[in-house]
Design a protein around this motif. Structure first.
Motif, PDB file in Angstrom:
ATOM      1  N   SER B  43      38.905  48.806  60.319  1.00 37.57           N
ATOM      2  CA  SER B  43      39.948  48.066  61.036  1.00 37.57           C
ATOM      3  C   SER B  43      40.317  46.800  60.288  1.00 37.57           C
ATOM      4  O   SER B  43      41.490  46.445  60.195  1.00 37.57           O
ATOM      5  N   ASP B 158      45.341  52.779  63.715  1.00 33.81           N
ATOM      6  CA  ASP B 158      43.921  52.474  63.874  1.00 33.81           C
ATOM      7  C   ASP B 158      43.334  53.334  64.986  1.00 33.81           C
ATOM      8  O   ASP B 158      43.561  53.074  66.159  1.00 33.81           O
ATOM      9  N   GLU B 159      42.582  54.347  64.607  1.00 33.99           N
ATOM     10  CA  GLU B 159      41.953  55.258  65.567  1.00 33.99           C
ATOM     11  C   GLU B 159      42.882  55.609  66.719  1.00 33.99           C
ATOM     12  O   GLU B 159      42.530  55.397  67.887  1.00 33.99           O
TER      13      GLU B 159
HETATM   14 MG   LIG Z   1      37.724  49.692  64.225  1.00 35.83          MG
END
Ligand SMILES: [Mg+2]
Ligand SMILES: Nc1ncnc2c1ncn2[C@@H]1O[C@H](COP(=O)(O)OP(=O)(O)O)[C@@H](O)[C@H]1O
Lengths: 291, 344
Positions: B43, B158-159
């Motif tokens: 991240s 992000d995910e």
């Molecule tokens: Mg993360």
């Protein structure tokens, strides 16, 4: 659990709170209404039903109108400024700046101080000649003013003090709301090139609306509930220039012992507060987003 | 189309080195996945590329331009957050068009892009709803829509699928890959799920403790893992890695200079007397339907074999295990790195 039993449980759980509320809030409210239609009991003269006489007397009482108008200006002077200031301070204190804990504490201090202490501090500020304001004015060669003794300035003095006290309190609510807002929203907006002002206008402010409504209701109630500082600073004087509704009720009830008239004034106060709260909830609720 | 070049990028917080000198290149129009366990700095890396965080060292170039010091809005990127970051008080349409309005894109163009995005993502009937009236998968689509209408050449995620259930995750995987191809975006996609990385990526950047462990295409990563960590991170069940003794046999006690890696699907179970077979004792059997996982002990090592169908083997039985030379991966136990490729 069967439906009937669930209902019984529910009432049992509500019971204690409901009994207290009824005994100390609802019943007195009804009693007040009752008293407002009766005369005050005096020695040898028991209370009798007088219809709307008390209300007629109130309408004919110039002090009542003065208190009502004062209270109106007091509300108009304090509420928007203290809410606006609270929001500004909260936005500022919410930034990642050094020493922000102390800053938050500093803003909150006025709320923590006891009312009489606050009145004392401001009594000093407003004292003619050697009070803080006059000393500062003295530096510029301006003459001394009896801030609390002049009908023209006394209400303004109360307004300034109230803003000073309330803004920090309301700030706490805004701060709590701001801190519960996910930081991702600001980041998503930053990626779109959204400026700080646009973000505030389009996102932060709308998301703070529930808080604003809450604070607004509290501010209005507070404005009509103001009594302690006035009693400590001016007792409604000079010449009723700082007379507010609740101060008047206090005077009528506990200095002149005119219970019926005090009850009448209380009914009017309750009606005002109820109407304002109702308008706020109905009008603003429509425009507020609740999560 | 924009390529993204990251050079010696670092981000330290006090003594925590969230990212420690990372360099890689993502070709224009390709799909790169930043893969790694939780806390490895994925991240942080993505947020540095987005400009939401500033690096303590290194540089980022997008489409040839150094953007290291530029604000996020000037980098030509769009981003999809794990939590979607939808504005709860705005409708789906307003959410999708928020960025366009802020950038003063005219109303006709906004409408055109909104309609296209709504059609691509099947959001047509939901445009007037508030985010709280949508399911998780629908919210995910709105977040995608917001990234699409920006028409940014680079898209960062992000995910994005981690809050969805398994079925939906599978569908969205395909859909995102398809969208990326169709719109020929350069995609940088963060995940801790190696299946997502293997199925979606053109290029996988495997991270560990703020450093790049391996940067390769999924098939290369699978066939030639550069380290023991990479070998065991990719594949379910992970590659067997056992210590070797000085003669190059599976060691009887842990420790040893070398390590041998074999993927479970490369191991076949053979009769124990088969010449050259490794003799092992079966520890456990796990029947999965299409195949069976047979875990067997040999010395200090434990080897899992993936056997097709339902294996007729009992726990405690002595069996032979065999694999080809090509299936062997040899690692140096001290550095954790691969020493030699199996001869082709
Ligand atoms: Mg993360
Ligand atoms: N704002 C921060 N302050 C201090 N440490 C941080 C901060 N953000 C991330 N870290 C640390 O950096 C490391 C990498 O974090 P992150 O990039 O979020 O990992 P990942 O996304 O791969 O799970 C973690 O050890 C985390 O604790």
């Amino acid at each position: 659990m069967s439906k009937a039993r669930a209902t019984i449980y529910g009432w049992l759980l509500l019971g204690p709170a409901f009994v207290l509320l009824a005994a100390f809030t609802h019943w007195p409210a009804i009693a007040t209404l009752y008293h407002s239609f009766h005369s005050t009991a005096r020695r040898n003269r028991p209370s009798v039903y007088v219809g709307l006489d008390n209300y007629q007397g109130m309408i004919d009482d110039p002090v009542f109108w003065q208190a009502l108008i004062n209270n109106f200006w007091y509300a108009v002077g304090t509420i928007p400024v203290s809410i606006g200031l609270a929001l500004l301070m909260a936005l500022w204190v919410n930034e990642k700046l050094a020493g922000r804990t102390w800053l938050r504490l500093a803003y909150f201090t006025p709320t923590v101080l006891p009312m009489i202490a606050v009145a004392n501090i401001w009594l000093f500020f407003y004292t003619p000649d050697y009070g803080l304001f006059d000393q500062i004015r003295g530096l510029f060669g301006l003459r001394a003013t009896n801030w609390l003794g002049e009908p023209g300035t006394v209400l303004g003095c109360l307004i300034v003090m109230t803003i000073w006290k309330e803004a920090g309190f309301f700030m706490i609510f805004y701060l709590a709301a701001l801190q519960s807002m996910p930081p991702n929203l600001a980041e998503a907006a930053a990626i779109e090139g959204c400026g700080r002002w646009t973000f505030f206008r389009r996102v932060t402010f709308p998301l703070l609306m529930p808080t604003t409504l809450f604070v607004l209701v509290n501010a209005v109630i507070g404005a009509f509930r103001m009594v302690d500082h006035v009693v400590a600073l001016t007792a409604g004087g000079p010449n009723n220039a700082s007379m507010l509704l609740l101060v008047m009720i206090y005077d009528v009830a506990f200095r002149y012992w005119d219970v019926a008239y005090a009850a009448t004034l209380t009914v009017v106060l309750l009606a005002i507060l109820g109407t304002v709260a109702l308008i706020q909830f109905v009008v603003l609720e429509k425009r507020i987003h609740y999560r | 189309m924009s390529d993204v070049v990251v050079e010696k990028l670092a981000r330290h917080w006090g003594t925590t080195k969230a990212l420690d000198g990372v360099s890689f290149k993502v070709e224009a129009g390709s799909f790169a996945v930043l893969l790694g366990p939780s806390g490895c700095g994925k991240s942080t890396l993505l947020r540095l590329i987005a400009g939401l965080e500033s690096p303590t060292g290194g540089s980022i170039r997008i489409a040839g331009q150094d953007v290291t010091g530029l604000p996020p809005a000037k980098r030509g990127i769009a981003m999809v957050f794990q939590s979607y970051a939808l504005f709860p008080h705005l409708s789906v349409a307003q959410n999708i068009c928020f960025g366009l309005e802020v950038r003063h894109v005219d109303a006709a163009e906004r409408k055109r892009r909104l309609e296209r995005a709504a059609e691509l993502l099947g959001l047509g009937k939901l445009l007037d709803r508030k985010p709280s009236q949508l399911s998780g998968g629908q919210q995910q689509r709105v977040a995608l829509g917001r990234a699409i209408v920006a028409q940014a050449p680079v898209c960062l995620m992000d995910e994005p699928l981690s809050n969805l259930d398994a079925q939906l995750r599978h569908e969205m995987r395909l859909e995102i890959r398809e969208l990326q191809r169709r719109l020929s975006m350069t995609m940088i996609y963060v995940t801790h799920d190696q299946v997502e990385a293997m199925t979606m990526a053109d290029q996988v950047v495997l991270l560990r403790d703020g450093k790049i462990e391996q940067d390769a295409a999924p098939d290369a990563l699978y066939a030639h893992p550069a380290t023991i960590f990479a070998a065991r991170f990719i594949g379910t069940p992970p590659m067997n890695v056992v210590d070797l003794d000085d003669e190059g046999r599976i060691a009887d006690a842990p420790g040893g200079a070398g390590a041998l890696g074999v993927r479970p699907e490369d191991i076949v179970v053979v009769p124990i007397e088969t010449p050259g077979a490794v003799q092992a004792r079966v520890e456990s059997i796990e029947y999965l339907g299409a195949d069976t996982l047979v875990a067997a002990r040999k010395g200090a090592g434990r080897l899992v074999a993936r056997v097709p169908g339902k294996a007729k083997i009992e726990a405690g039985a002595a069996i032979g295990l065999a694999w080809t030379q090509e299936a062997q991966h040899i690692f140096d136990n001290r550095t954790g790195r691969r020493v030699a490729d199996p001869p082709a």
